[in-house]
Design an enzyme around this catalytic site. Structure first.
Site, PDB file in Angstrom:
ATOM      1  N   GLY A 120     -46.095  -7.088 182.827  1.00 42.82           N
ATOM      2  CA  GLY A 120     -45.104  -6.065 182.470  1.00 42.82           C
ATOM      3  C   GLY A 120     -44.673  -5.268 183.689  1.00 42.82           C
ATOM      4  N   ILE A 142     -57.495  -8.155 184.091  1.00 46.55           N
ATOM      5  CA  ILE A 142     -58.768  -8.802 183.723  1.00 46.55           C
ATOM      6  C   ILE A 142     -58.493 -10.137 183.040  1.00 46.55           C
ATOM      7  CG2 ILE A 142     -60.055  -6.637 183.499  1.00 46.55           C
ATOM      8  CD1 ILE A 142     -59.846  -7.049 180.387  1.00 46.55           C
ATOM      9  N   ASP A 143     -57.274 -10.322 182.505  1.00 48.26           N
ATOM     10  CA  ASP A 143     -56.974 -11.515 181.695  1.00 48.26           C
ATOM     11  C   ASP A 143     -56.825 -12.787 182.535  1.00 48.26           C
ATOM     12  OD1 ASP A 143     -56.807  -9.616 179.687  1.00 48.26           O
ATOM     13  OD2 ASP A 143     -54.621  -9.526 179.739  1.00 48.26           O
ATOM     14  N   ARG A 178     -80.008 -14.613 163.504  1.00 54.15           N
ATOM     15  CA  ARG A 178     -78.621 -14.250 163.167  1.00 54.15           C
ATOM     16  C   ARG A 178     -77.608 -15.025 163.990  1.00 54.15           C
ATOM     17  NH1 ARG A 178     -78.693  -7.673 163.195  1.00 54.15           N
ATOM     18  NH2 ARG A 178     -79.770  -7.432 161.212  1.00 54.15           N
ATOM     19  N   MET A 185     -61.613  -9.584 175.358  1.00 58.15           N
ATOM     20  CA  MET A 185     -60.167  -9.428 175.578  1.00 58.15           C
ATOM     21  C   MET A 185     -59.587 -10.681 176.242  1.00 58.15           C
ATOM     22  SD  MET A 185     -59.630  -5.509 176.763  1.00 58.15           S
ATOM     23  CE  MET A 185     -59.394  -4.216 175.539  1.00 58.15           C
ATOM     24  N   ILE A 289     -64.716  -1.747 177.330  1.00 57.53           N
ATOM     25  CA  ILE A 289     -65.911  -1.724 178.184  1.00 57.53           C
ATOM     26  C   ILE A 289     -65.766  -2.764 179.298  1.00 57.53           C
ATOM     27  CG2 ILE A 289     -68.383  -2.337 178.185  1.00 57.53           C
ATOM     28  CD1 ILE A 289     -68.536  -0.888 175.484  1.00 57.53           C
ATOM     29  N   GLN A 290     -65.122  -3.903 178.974  1.00 54.48           N
ATOM     30  CA  GLN A 290     -65.003  -4.958 179.985  1.00 54.48           C
ATOM     31  C   GLN A 290     -63.927  -4.645 181.029  1.00 54.48           C
ATOM     32  OE1 GLN A 290     -63.663  -8.619 177.594  1.00 54.48           O
ATOM     33  NE2 GLN A 290     -63.472  -6.861 176.227  1.00 54.48           N
ATOM     34  N   ARG A 291     -63.197  -3.557 180.818  1.00 53.40           N
ATOM     35  CA  ARG A 291     -62.132  -3.184 181.751  1.00 53.40           C
ATOM     36  C   ARG A 291     -62.523  -1.978 182.611  1.00 53.40           C
ATOM     37  NH1 ARG A 291     -56.472  -2.493 178.775  1.00 53.40           N
ATOM     38  NH2 ARG A 291     -56.552  -0.343 179.469  1.00 53.40           N
TER      39      ARG A 291
HETATM   40  O1  F6P Z   1     -54.126  -6.915 179.745  1.00 55.20           O
HETATM   41  C1  F6P Z   1     -55.358  -6.275 179.764  1.00 55.20           C
HETATM   42  C2  F6P Z   1     -55.810  -5.925 178.372  1.00 55.20           C
HETATM   43  O2  F6P Z   1     -57.073  -5.305 178.454  1.00 55.20           O
HETATM   44  C3  F6P Z   1     -55.858  -7.108 177.409  1.00 55.20           C
HETATM   45  O3  F6P Z   1     -56.969  -7.941 177.602  1.00 55.20           O
HETATM   46  C4  F6P Z   1     -55.830  -6.377 176.090  1.00 55.20           C
HETATM   47  O4  F6P Z   1     -55.300  -7.216 175.077  1.00 55.20           O
HETATM   48  C5  F6P Z   1     -54.929  -5.211 176.353  1.00 55.20           C
HETATM   49  O5  F6P Z   1     -54.908  -5.020 177.755  1.00 55.20           O
HETATM   50  C6  F6P Z   1     -55.352  -3.917 175.690  1.00 55.20           C
HETATM   51  O6  F6P Z   1     -54.393  -2.954 175.917  1.00 55.20           O
HETATM   52  P1  F6P Z   1     -54.598  -1.415 175.580  1.00 55.20           P
HETATM   53  O7  F6P Z   1     -55.404  -0.810 176.684  1.00 55.20           O
HETATM   54  O8  F6P Z   1     -53.213  -0.874 175.517  1.00 55.20           O
HETATM   55  O9  F6P Z   1     -55.327  -1.332 174.270  1.00 55.20           O
END
Ligand code: F6P
Length: 365
Positions: A120, A142-143, A178, A185, A289-291
């Site tokens: 974007g 991260i994607d 389990r 994400m 958390i992964q970001r």
């Molecule tokens: O593009 C990074 C990302 O973390 C995606 O993996 C996820 O779908 C999206 O952004 C989440 O966006 P937001 O922070 O707006 O919830």
């Protein structure tokens, strides 16, 4: 011959991502120490560019930020200046206010811009380049879904966090007999799920690029049960979909360049597997958390290389490009070629074949 560069602008757009601060630091240090340039940051992404919200980026300003998550410049995943929302008669109308951005760049005496972001943010960077602004892009997400580069920065950290989560979920899976489902994400790409699933020893990995049949996943888990393995760990990408299903949309953010937010499929999969396999199941949605948090050393190095390469590109007069990693080399690609191409996992790539070879189920065969 392009104009001599004396001052550069920097901004971070889109979601935060581990490695943003190391990129900013490398841009500033290379610009100041190697080329004697001045650097100014725009805060909150394109929002700051529109409102002329700037901060001087000196060596002192970037001191100590290498291990810190997020971005000292802050960010926004809205504020597209080429379609900016304004309330009018109870409705929202969208106007192109990109000229204001160009004016603010000129008002600050900025000769070239480093724009750090995902699809974007870089789409607007390309559009500013089309308007004649000297721009270089840096691939953040991260994607890992940006075309023309082997890896984006932030991906490695996200994979490490998700792998650690899988290790932790394994202990509960074993202790309680389990099925533990981890939703990660990745938007429309399965890179995080694939890499974390392999690193974290998942029994099944479900990714958007390989639509799954839940019965096939259940069969593999039942087979494990027969072998005395009364537990299983499944990792699912937020964008995964069944052969007859759709992606799970959790939210629509109207004024975001990509308004769809995915999420929630992990819960559905846990419920379905519990019924089909006859073991209790739980879902964990790892989410932001992964970001967040400190970047891995791999991402710190990659981000530093990207930041330095971005300044080198500007100084060589190569505008309208994004810095890229190809093998072990820093290269670049025109933003025109990068934008709008989602780099998904090739369902027949070596990594998928290797995972299948060691018995990981993708629910497709
Ligand atoms: O593009 C990074 C990302 O973390 C995606 O993996 C996820 O779908 C999206 O952004 C989440 O966006 P937001 O922070 O707006 O919830």
């Amino acid at each position: 011959m392009s104009k001599q560069i004396r001052k550069i602008g920097v901004m971070t757009g889109g979601g935060d991502c581990p490695g943003l601060n190391p990129v900013i630091r490398a841009v500033v240090r290379t610009a100041v120490l190697k080329y004697g340039l001045e650097v100014v940051g725009f805060r909150h992404g394109y929002h700051g560019l529109y409102h002329n919200n700037t901060v001087p980026l000196t060596l002192d300003a970037v001191s100590g930020i290498l291990p810190i998550g997020g971005t000292i410049l802050q960010s926004s995943n809205k504020d597209n200046l080429f379609a900016y929302p304004f309330p009018e008669n109870g409705q929202t109308v969208y106007r192109d206010v990109s000229d204001v951005g160009v004016e603010n760049i000129e008002k600050n005496g900025i000769d070239a811009m480093v724009i750090i972001g995902g699809d974007g943010t870089l789409t607007s960077a390309r559009d500013f380049a089309r308007k004649g602004v000297p721009v270089v892009g840096v691939p953040k997400t991260i994607d890992n879904d940006l075309a023309s580069t082997d890896y984006t920065f932030g991906f490695d950290t996200a994979v490490s966090v998700a792998s650690e989560a899988l290790d932790r979920l394994h202990t509960t899976a074993c202790s309680h007999d389990r099925i533990m489902v981890l939703e990660v994400m990745g938007r429309y790409a399965g890179w995080i799920a694939l890499a974390a699933g392999i690193a974290g020893g998942a029994d099944a990995i479900l990714i958007p690029e390989l639509p799954y049949d839940i019965n096939k996943v259940a069969d593999v888990l039942l087979e494990r049960k027969k072998r005395g393995k009364n537990f299983s760990v499944v990792v699912v990408a937020e964008g995964a979909k069944s052969t007859d299903g759709k992606m799970h949309v959790s939210k629509v953010i109207a004024d975001s360049p990509d308004p769809i937010r995915l999420g929630g499929i992990g819960t559905k999969i846990a419920e379905e597997l519990e019924a089909l396999v006859g073991l209790e199941a739980r879902a964990t949605i790892l989410g932001h958390i992964q970001r967040g948090g400190t970047p891995s050393s791999h991402d710190r190095i990659l981000s530093t290389r990207y930041g330095a390469a971005a300044v080198e590109l500007l100084m060589s007069g190569t505008f309208g490009h994004m810095v890229t990693l190809k093998g072990d080399n820093m290269c670049s690609a025109p933003l025109e070629e990068v934008i709008g191409k989602n780099k998904g996992v090739d369902p027949d790539c070596e990594l998928v074949r290797t995972a299948k070879g060691i018995g990981i189920c993708f629910g497709d065969e």
